[in-house]
Design a protein around this motif. Structure first.
Motif, PDB file in Angstrom:
ATOM      1  N   GLY A  36     -51.944  32.745  13.898  1.00  0.00           N
ATOM      2  CA  GLY A  36     -52.540  33.730  13.014  1.00  0.00           C
ATOM      3  C   GLY A  36     -53.924  33.337  12.545  1.00  0.00           C
ATOM      4  N   GLU A  37     -54.363  33.987  11.475  1.00  0.00           N
ATOM      5  CA  GLU A  37     -55.682  33.758  10.886  1.00  0.00           C
ATOM      6  C   GLU A  37     -55.519  33.458   9.398  1.00  0.00           C
ATOM      7  OE1 GLU A  37     -59.679  36.279   9.695  1.00  0.00           O
ATOM      8  OE2 GLU A  37     -58.264  37.146  11.095  1.00  0.00           O
ATOM      9  N   VAL A  38     -56.207  32.440   8.917  1.00  0.00           N
ATOM     10  CA  VAL A  38     -56.179  32.097   7.496  1.00  0.00           C
ATOM     11  C   VAL A  38     -56.953  33.172   6.744  1.00  0.00           C
ATOM     12  CG1 VAL A  38     -56.829  30.397   5.748  1.00  0.00           C
ATOM     13  CG2 VAL A  38     -56.016  29.629   7.992  1.00  0.00           C
ATOM     14  N   VAL A  39     -56.286  33.852   5.811  1.00  0.00           N
ATOM     15  CA  VAL A  39     -56.938  34.902   5.038  1.00  0.00           C
ATOM     16  C   VAL A  39     -57.215  34.452   3.608  1.00  0.00           C
ATOM     17  CG1 VAL A  39     -56.085  36.808   6.440  1.00  0.00           C
ATOM     18  CG2 VAL A  39     -54.727  36.005   4.499  1.00  0.00           C
ATOM     19  N   GLU A  40     -56.602  33.337   3.207  1.00  0.00           N
ATOM     20  CA  GLU A  40     -56.842  32.814   1.866  1.00  0.00           C
ATOM     21  C   GLU A  40     -56.457  31.341   1.840  1.00  0.00           C
ATOM     22  OE1 GLU A  40     -55.903  34.335  -2.692  1.00  0.00           O
ATOM     23  OE2 GLU A  40     -54.934  35.310  -1.004  1.00  0.00           O
ATOM     24  N   ALA A  41     -57.249  30.534   1.145  1.00  0.00           N
ATOM     25  CA  ALA A  41     -56.959  29.120   0.929  1.00  0.00           C
ATOM     26  C   ALA A  41     -57.014  28.868  -0.570  1.00  0.00           C
ATOM     27  CB  ALA A  41     -57.954  28.240   1.667  1.00  0.00           C
ATOM     28  N   ASN A  42     -56.050  28.146  -1.101  1.00  0.00           N
ATOM     29  CA  ASN A  42     -55.935  27.940  -2.538  1.00  0.00           C
ATOM     30  C   ASN A  42     -56.838  26.799  -3.005  1.00  0.00           C
ATOM     31  OD1 ASN A  42     -55.162  27.772  -5.182  1.00  0.00           O
ATOM     32  ND2 ASN A  42     -52.998  27.413  -4.772  1.00  0.00           N
ATOM     33  N   GLN A  43     -58.001  27.125  -3.511  1.00  0.00           N
ATOM     34  CA  GLN A  43     -58.947  26.122  -3.992  1.00  0.00           C
ATOM     35  C   GLN A  43     -58.381  25.345  -5.172  1.00  0.00           C
ATOM     36  OE1 GLN A  43     -61.868  25.236  -2.509  1.00  0.00           O
ATOM     37  NE2 GLN A  43     -61.970  23.585  -4.017  1.00  0.00           N
ATOM     38  N   SER A  54     -45.911  19.914  -8.742  1.00  0.00           N
ATOM     39  CA  SER A  54     -45.483  20.478 -10.022  1.00  0.00           C
ATOM     40  C   SER A  54     -45.093  21.950  -9.954  1.00  0.00           C
ATOM     41  CB  SER A  54     -46.572  20.286 -11.079  1.00  0.00           C
ATOM     42  OG  SER A  54     -47.733  21.021 -10.749  1.00  0.00           O
ATOM     43  N   ASP A  55     -45.674  22.699  -9.021  1.00  0.00           N
ATOM     44  CA  ASP A  55     -45.389  24.136  -8.929  1.00  0.00           C
ATOM     45  C   ASP A  55     -45.520  24.622  -7.482  1.00  0.00           C
ATOM     46  OD1 ASP A  55     -44.817  26.733  -9.691  1.00  0.00           O
ATOM     47  OD2 ASP A  55     -46.780  27.116 -10.579  1.00  0.00           O
ATOM     48  N   PRO A  56     -44.699  24.079  -6.556  1.00  0.00           N
ATOM     49  CA  PRO A  56     -44.867  24.406  -5.135  1.00  0.00           C
ATOM     50  C   PRO A  56     -44.622  25.868  -4.781  1.00  0.00           C
ATOM     51  CG  PRO A  56     -42.822  23.215  -5.482  1.00  0.00           C
ATOM     52  CD  PRO A  56     -43.569  23.181  -6.780  1.00  0.00           C
ATOM     53  N   PHE A  57     -43.812  26.566  -5.557  1.00  0.00           N
ATOM     54  CA  PHE A  57     -43.521  27.971  -5.259  1.00  0.00           C
ATOM     55  C   PHE A  57     -44.368  28.921  -6.090  1.00  0.00           C
ATOM     56  CE2 PHE A  57     -39.651  25.694  -4.055  1.00  0.00           C
ATOM     57  CZ  PHE A  57     -39.611  26.053  -2.708  1.00  0.00           C
ATOM     58  N   GLY A  58     -45.285  28.362  -6.888  1.00  0.00           N
ATOM     59  CA  GLY A  58     -46.181  29.174  -7.711  1.00  0.00           C
ATOM     60  C   GLY A  58     -47.616  28.789  -7.429  1.00  0.00           C
ATOM     61  N   ALA A  59     -48.239  28.107  -8.369  1.00  0.00           N
ATOM     62  CA  ALA A  59     -49.652  27.743  -8.265  1.00  0.00           C
ATOM     63  C   ALA A  59     -49.942  26.734  -7.162  1.00  0.00           C
ATOM     64  CB  ALA A  59     -50.148  27.195  -9.607  1.00  0.00           C
ATOM     65  N   GLY A  60     -48.915  26.083  -6.626  1.00  0.00           N
ATOM     66  CA  GLY A  60     -49.113  25.055  -5.606  1.00  0.00           C
ATOM     67  C   GLY A  60     -49.121  25.547  -4.169  1.00  0.00           C
ATOM     68  N   TRP A  61     -49.197  26.859  -3.947  1.00  0.00           N
ATOM     69  CA  TRP A  61     -49.272  27.375  -2.575  1.00  0.00           C
ATOM     70  C   TRP A  61     -50.568  26.880  -1.937  1.00  0.00           C
ATOM     71  CZ3 TRP A  61     -53.253  30.560  -0.987  1.00  0.00           C
ATOM     72  CH2 TRP A  61     -54.029  31.136  -1.989  1.00  0.00           C
ATOM     73  N   MET A  62     -50.605  26.817  -0.603  1.00  0.00           N
ATOM     74  CA  MET A  62     -51.781  26.258   0.062  1.00  0.00           C
ATOM     75  C   MET A  62     -52.622  27.290   0.808  1.00  0.00           C
ATOM     76  SD  MET A  62     -50.477  22.612   1.358  1.00  0.00           S
ATOM     77  CE  MET A  62     -49.173  21.809   0.471  1.00  0.00           C
ATOM     78  N   ILE A  63     -52.024  28.005   1.747  1.00  0.00           N
ATOM     79  CA  ILE A  63     -52.792  29.002   2.501  1.00  0.00           C
ATOM     80  C   ILE A  63     -51.975  30.267   2.700  1.00  0.00           C
ATOM     81  CG2 ILE A  63     -54.250  27.334   3.710  1.00  0.00           C
ATOM     82  CD1 ILE A  63     -52.493  27.717   6.202  1.00  0.00           C
ATOM     83  N   ALA A  64     -52.686  31.354   2.874  1.00  0.00           N
ATOM     84  CA  ALA A  64     -52.081  32.626   3.266  1.00  0.00           C
ATOM     85  C   ALA A  64     -52.574  32.919   4.677  1.00  0.00           C
ATOM     86  CB  ALA A  64     -52.486  33.740   2.318  1.00  0.00           C
ATOM     87  N   VAL A  65     -51.634  33.249   5.554  1.00  0.00           N
ATOM     88  CA  VAL A  65     -51.953  33.476   6.971  1.00  0.00           C
ATOM     89  C   VAL A  65     -51.511  34.874   7.373  1.00  0.00           C
ATOM     90  CG1 VAL A  65     -51.496  32.696   9.330  1.00  0.00           C
ATOM     91  CG2 VAL A  65     -51.692  31.018   7.493  1.00  0.00           C
ATOM     92  N   ARG A  66     -52.398  35.582   8.041  1.00  0.00           N
ATOM     93  CA  ARG A  66     -52.039  36.866   8.654  1.00  0.00           C
ATOM     94  C   ARG A  66     -51.580  36.526  10.062  1.00  0.00           C
ATOM     95  NH1 ARG A  66     -56.666  39.582   8.523  1.00  0.00           N
ATOM     96  NH2 ARG A  66     -56.203  40.428   6.475  1.00  0.00           N
ATOM     97  N   PHE A  67     -50.296  36.685  10.295  1.00  0.00           N
ATOM     98  CA  PHE A  67     -49.736  36.313  11.587  1.00  0.00           C
ATOM     99  C   PHE A  67     -50.058  37.348  12.648  1.00  0.00           C
ATOM    100  CE2 PHE A  67     -46.812  34.300   8.464  1.00  0.00           C
ATOM    101  CZ  PHE A  67     -47.199  32.996   8.715  1.00  0.00           C
ATOM    102  N   THR A  68     -50.367  36.873  13.841  1.00  0.00           N
ATOM    103  CA  THR A  68     -50.687  37.776  14.929  1.00  0.00           C
ATOM    104  C   THR A  68     -49.425  38.303  15.607  1.00  0.00           C
ATOM    105  OG1 THR A  68     -50.951  35.875  16.407  1.00  0.00           O
ATOM    106  CG2 THR A  68     -52.940  36.772  15.411  1.00  0.00           C
TER     107      THR A  68
END
Length: 85
Positions: A36-43, A54-68
């Motif tokens: 896919g393509e990275v559409v967002e990265a969590n700065q 501390s918050d892997p399912f909330g604020a600790g997410w890493m990237i959002a990917v639009r899957f092909t």
């Protein structure tokens, strides 16, 4: 701790390294689950890597990917049943 994430717009391929996460004890590679393509990265995670713990399912997410291409995936309940076997 240190987190390196791919840039927005980057292509990712299933099973390929897309980033890195480092703690005081080890360095781990981050792998793309699907193509896919990275559409967002969590700065926020880059700025404060402790969010991953501390918050892997909330604020600790890493990237959002639009899957092909999206294969059939397990639901959370189906996965729990699978790993319980």
């Amino acid at each position: 701790m240190f987190v390196e994430l791919p840039a927005v717009g980057s292509s990712v391929a299933s099973g390929r390294v897309v980033g890195e996460i480092e703690s005081t004890k080890s360095v781990g590679e981050l792998y793309a689950p699907l193509d896919g393509e990275v559409v967002e990265a969590n700065q926020a995670v880059v700025d404060d890597p402790s969010l991953v713990n501390s918050d892997p399912f909330g604020a600790g997410w890493m990237i959002a990917v639009r899957f092909t291409e999206l294969p059939e995936l397990l639901t959370a309940d189906a996965y729990a049943a699978l790993i319980a076997e």
